[in-house]
Design a protein around this motif. Structure first.
Motif, PDB file in Angstrom:
ATOM      1  N   SER A  11      25.966  39.908  41.498  1.00 52.77           N
ATOM      2  CA  SER A  11      26.678  41.025  42.125  1.00 52.77           C
ATOM      3  C   SER A  11      28.036  40.566  42.642  1.00 52.77           C
ATOM      4  CB  SER A  11      25.870  41.622  43.272  1.00 52.77           C
ATOM      5  OG  SER A  11      24.688  42.205  42.793  1.00 52.77           O
ATOM      6  N   GLN A  14      30.300  39.905  39.687  1.00 55.60           N
ATOM      7  CA  GLN A  14      30.750  41.178  39.122  1.00 55.60           C
ATOM      8  C   GLN A  14      31.840  41.803  40.012  1.00 55.60           C
ATOM      9  OE1 GLN A  14      27.644  44.108  38.777  1.00 55.60           O
ATOM     10  NE2 GLN A  14      28.638  45.078  37.014  1.00 55.60           N
ATOM     11  N   ALA A  15      31.650  41.749  41.320  1.00 54.63           N
ATOM     12  CA  ALA A  15      32.639  42.294  42.252  1.00 54.63           C
ATOM     13  C   ALA A  15      33.956  41.539  42.133  1.00 54.63           C
ATOM     14  CB  ALA A  15      32.102  42.236  43.676  1.00 54.63           C
ATOM     15  N   ARG A  17      35.088  39.959  39.503  1.00 56.29           N
ATOM     16  CA  ARG A  17      35.681  40.340  38.212  1.00 56.29           C
ATOM     17  C   ARG A  17      36.387  41.693  38.340  1.00 56.29           C
ATOM     18  NH1 ARG A  17      31.407  40.957  35.090  1.00 56.29           N
ATOM     19  NH2 ARG A  17      30.962  38.740  35.134  1.00 56.29           N
ATOM     20  N   GLN A  18      35.739  42.625  39.022  1.00 56.15           N
ATOM     21  CA  GLN A  18      36.345  43.944  39.217  1.00 56.15           C
ATOM     22  C   GLN A  18      37.616  43.859  40.060  1.00 56.15           C
ATOM     23  OE1 GLN A  18      33.028  46.114  40.841  1.00 56.15           O
ATOM     24  NE2 GLN A  18      32.383  46.890  38.825  1.00 56.15           N
ATOM     25  N   GLN A  20      39.618  41.263  40.193  1.00 56.74           N
ATOM     26  CA  GLN A  20      40.644  40.690  39.318  1.00 56.74           C
ATOM     27  C   GLN A  20      41.207  41.738  38.363  1.00 56.74           C
ATOM     28  OE1 GLN A  20      38.373  37.470  37.627  1.00 56.74           O
ATOM     29  NE2 GLN A  20      39.171  35.964  39.092  1.00 56.74           N
ATOM     30  N   GLN A  21      40.349  42.598  37.829  1.00 56.91           N
ATOM     31  CA  GLN A  21      40.808  43.659  36.930  1.00 56.91           C
ATOM     32  C   GLN A  21      41.722  44.635  37.676  1.00 56.91           C
ATOM     33  OE1 GLN A  21      37.083  45.231  35.544  1.00 56.91           O
ATOM     34  NE2 GLN A  21      36.936  43.794  33.820  1.00 56.91           N
ATOM     35  N   LEU A  22      41.324  44.984  38.887  1.00 56.19           N
ATOM     36  CA  LEU A  22      42.151  45.883  39.692  1.00 56.19           C
ATOM     37  C   LEU A  22      43.495  45.247  40.030  1.00 56.19           C
ATOM     38  CD1 LEU A  22      39.518  47.453  42.109  1.00 56.19           C
ATOM     39  CD2 LEU A  22      40.775  48.612  40.292  1.00 56.19           C
ATOM     40  N   LYS A  25      45.686  45.532  37.015  1.00 57.87           N
ATOM     41  CA  LYS A  25      46.185  46.907  36.867  1.00 57.87           C
ATOM     42  C   LYS A  25      47.277  47.200  37.883  1.00 57.87           C
ATOM     43  CE  LYS A  25      41.983  48.828  34.852  1.00 57.87           C
ATOM     44  NZ  LYS A  25      40.842  49.740  35.019  1.00 57.87           N
TER      45      LYS A  25
END
Length: 88
Positions: A11, A14-15, A17-18, A20-22, A25
Motif C-alpha cells: 500500500s 503504491q501510494a 508511485r501515485q 510520483q505520477q502526480l 503531471k
C-alpha cells in the motif's frame, strides 16, 4: 514478513508511485503554464505597437486574457489589414 505487513508495504509502495505520477503531471502542467504565460507576454509589445487607439488595445488585451494568444493574433492581423486599407 507476515501477510499483514506485506499488504501495508505494498500500500505504501503504491501510494509512493501515485505521488510520483502526480508530481510528474504537476511538472508537465507547470511547464505548459509557463509556456502559455510566455506566449501571452510576448504578444503584449505587439499589441502596443499595432493598435493605434486605446479601444483597439483594450479589445486586444481582453481577447488575450479571455481567449488566449491564439485568438488574439487574428484580431491583431485584422487591425493591421484595416490600417493598411485606410492608409491607401
Amino acid at each position: 514478513m507476515d501477510n499483514r505487513s506485506q499488504k501495508k508495504e505494498s500500500s505504501i509502495t503504491q501510494a509512493l508511485r501515485q505521488i510520483q505520477q502526480l508530481n510528474s503531471k504537476i511538472a508537465v502542467l507547470e511547464r505548459q503554464h509557463q509556456d502559455y504565460v510566455q506566449k501571452q507576454q510576448n504578444l503584449i509589445p505587439a499589441i502596443a505597437e499595432i493598435c493605434l487607439s486605446p479601444m483597439q488595445e483594450v479589445q486586444a488585451l481582453r481577447i488575450l486574457i479571455h481567449r488566449g494568444e491564439a485568438a488574439c493574433r487574428p484580431y491583431l492581423r485584422s487591425v493591421l489589414v484595416k490600417q493598411k486599407k485606410t492608409s491607401k
